[in-house]
Design a protein around this motif. Structure first.
Motif, short mmCIF file in Angstrom:
data_model
loop_
_atom_site.label_atom_id
_atom_site.label_comp_id
_atom_site.label_asym_id
_atom_site.label_seq_id
_atom_site.Cartn_x
_atom_site.Cartn_y
_atom_site.Cartn_z
N ILE A 1 1.01 -1.00 -0.02
CA ILE A 1 -0.21 0.01 0.03
C ILE A 1 0.60 1.49 -0.34
N ILE A 2 0.65 2.08 -1.20
CA ILE A 2 1.23 3.49 -0.85
C ILE A 2 0.39 4.52 -0.78
N ASN A 3 0.61 4.90 0.45
CA ASN A 3 -0.33 6.10 0.71
C ASN A 3 0.84 7.76 0.43
N ILE A 4 -0.27 8.17 -0.48
CA ILE A 4 0.38 9.61 -0.60
C ILE A 4 -0.20 11.03 -0.66
N ARG A 5 0.14 11.48 0.09
CA ARG A 5 0.00 12.84 0.88
C ARG A 5 0.50 14.28 0.47
N GLY A 6 0.11 15.24 -0.41
CA GLY A 6 0.43 16.77 -0.63
C GLY A 6 -0.13 17.56 0.17
N ILE B 1 5.13 3.89 2.90
CA ILE B 1 4.89 2.51 2.10
C ILE B 1 4.53 1.66 3.02
N SER B 2 3.95 0.67 2.45
CA SER B 2 4.17 0.15 3.78
C SER B 2 3.43 -1.65 2.50
#
Length: 148
Positions: A112-117, A126-127
């Motif tokens: 799982i890739i979590n993108i915040r911005g 990234i997990s």
């Protein structure tokens, strides 16, 4: 984002196995940008967003990549109507945006890739969620803007 997408794609290609990657983040965070860069690394130049079609597939003799966008799903069972089971397999890579809306019908995540911005800055978390995901994560080399 492009440099990370390329590195992720090259490492996924080297695994020579199917993998499921969930892309998480708010609207406009960069999920589709990451997916586009990933897919282009495999030589597919014209990459469309699957927002209205739910899935766009890219196939050649070495790989099948399926980019899902579940944002417009009203019920996860809609994925059954598009033949969700046909998109998984040993040589299939699935990139899934808004995975939480397809739960129960989609494959479990290997990564799982979590993108915040905000503005032009992005933070990626990234997990790994499987042994395969752990192998892929271990191959990612630090890029100054990437946080594992």
């Amino acid at each position: 984002m492009q440099a990370f997408a390329e590195q992720l794609a090259i490492n996924a290609k080297n695994l020579k196995q199917g993998i499921v990657i969930y892309l998480e983040g708010d609207l406009g965070a960069g999920k589709t940008t990451l997916a586009r860069g990933f897919i282009q690394t495999f030589g597919f130049n014209k990459v469309k967003s699957p927002t209205y079609s739910l899935v766009e597939s890219y196939n050649n003799e070495e790989i099948s990549i399926h980019h899902f966008d579940c944002y417009r799903l009203s019920d996860p069972e809609e994925l059954e109507y598009i033949g969700i089971r046909e998109y998984s397999g040993a040589d299939h890579i699935q990139l899934i945006e808004w995975a939480e809306l397809g739960m129960g019908m989609i494959e479990p995540a290997d990564m799982i890739i979590n993108i915040r911005g905000k503005d032009c800055a992005r933070t990626l978390s990234i997990s790994a969620h499987s042994k395969l995901g752990e192998r892929l994560l271990s191959q990612i080399k630090p890029i100054p803007f990437i946080k594992k």
